[in-house]
Scaffold this motif. Structure first.
Motif, PDB file in Angstrom:
ATOM      1  N   VAL A   1       0.866  -1.180   0.000  1.00 53.97           N
ATOM      2  CA  VAL A   1       0.000   0.000   0.000  1.00 53.97           C
ATOM      3  C   VAL A   1       0.897   1.222   0.000  1.00 53.97           C
ATOM      4  O   VAL A   1       1.751   1.371   0.859  1.00 53.97           O
ATOM      5  CB  VAL A   1      -0.929   0.014   1.232  1.00 53.97           C
ATOM      6  N   SER A   2       0.687   2.115  -0.981  1.00 48.20           N
ATOM      7  CA  SER A   2       1.495   3.338  -1.083  1.00 48.20           C
ATOM      8  C   SER A   2       0.777   4.484  -0.385  1.00 48.20           C
ATOM      9  O   SER A   2      -0.350   4.829  -0.725  1.00 48.20           O
ATOM     10  CB  SER A   2       1.726   3.718  -2.542  1.00 48.20           C
ATOM     11  N   ILE A   3       1.479   5.075   0.586  1.00 50.08           N
ATOM     12  CA  ILE A   3       0.913   6.224   1.288  1.00 50.08           C
ATOM     13  C   ILE A   3       1.260   7.491   0.510  1.00 50.08           C
ATOM     14  O   ILE A   3       0.418   8.332   0.275  1.00 50.08           O
ATOM     15  CB  ILE A   3       1.446   6.285   2.728  1.00 50.08           C
ATOM     16  N   ASP A   4       2.469   7.593   0.115  1.00 49.44           N
ATOM     17  CA  ASP A   4       2.911   8.677  -0.782  1.00 49.44           C
ATOM     18  C   ASP A   4       3.967   8.085  -1.690  1.00 49.44           C
ATOM     19  O   ASP A   4       4.376   6.940  -1.504  1.00 49.44           O
ATOM     20  CB  ASP A   4       3.397   9.901   0.011  1.00 49.44           C
ATOM     21  N   PRO A   5       4.436   8.795  -2.698  1.00 48.54           N
ATOM     22  CA  PRO A   5       5.379   8.195  -3.654  1.00 48.54           C
ATOM     23  C   PRO A   5       6.662   7.673  -3.002  1.00 48.54           C
ATOM     24  O   PRO A   5       7.317   6.792  -3.532  1.00 48.54           O
ATOM     25  CB  PRO A   5       5.682   9.325  -4.626  1.00 48.54           C
TER      26      PRO A   5
END
Length: 136
Positions: free
Chosen positions: A105-109
C-alpha cells in the motif's frame, strides 16, 4: 332478545323399564361394528399409497434412458481427465504455498507499507459500518 325454550314446561314421558339397558347394549355392540369399517378404510388407504408408490417407481425406471455402455475408449478419456485435474490441483497447491500473502500500500510516492494478510483478522458483523452508522 329471543324467548328461550323452557324445558320444564315440556311434557315428560317416563322411559320403559329396559330402556337404559337397551341403550347401553346397543352402544356397546355398535362400537365393535364401527371399528371394522374404519380398519378396512385404513387398510385400503395404505394399499393405495403402496401401490401408487410402486407404480411410480416402476414408471420412473421404465421411462429413464438407458446409460450408454462403458467402452475402453471412454474409460481412457476419463483417466486422462483425472490426471489433468490432479496435476492442476498440485500446481494450485504449490502456487498457494509459494505466494507471499503481502499487500503493498502506497501512502505517498516515497513510502510503501506491506500488510501481511495472515495477521489480519476479519471483524464480526456487528462491527460492520453501513452508511456511516454502526450496525448492531
Amino acid at each position: 332478545m329471543r324467548d328461550q325454550l323452557d324445558l320444564k314446561r315440556l311434557p315428560r314421558v317416563d322411559a320403559s323399564a329396559g330402556f337404559t339397558a337397551e341403550v347401553l347394549r346397543r352402544v356397546r355392540t355398535d362400537d365393535g361394528q364401527r371399528a371394522a369399517p374404519r380398519l378396512r378404510l385404513a387398510l385400503a388407504a395404505a394399499a393405495v399409497v403402496v401401490v401408487s408408490a410402486a407404480a411410480g417407481a416402476w414408471w420412473a425406471r421404465q421411462s429413464a434412458p438407458e446409460p450408454p455402455p462403458i467402452t475402453a475408449e471412454a474409460l481412457e478419456q476419463l483417466k486422462s481427465e483425472h490426471r489433468e485435474l490432479l496435476s492442476e490441483l498440485e500446481s494450485l497447491s504449490r502456487l498457494a504455498l509459494d505466494s507471499q500473502p503481502f499487500v503493498p500500500v502506497s501512502i505517498d510516492p516515497r513510502t510503501e507499507v506491506l500488510f501481511d494478510l495472515r495477521d489480519i483478522q476479519p471483524l464480526p458483523v456487528r462491527y460492520a459500518v453501513s452508511n456511516n452508522r454502526r450496525v448492531r
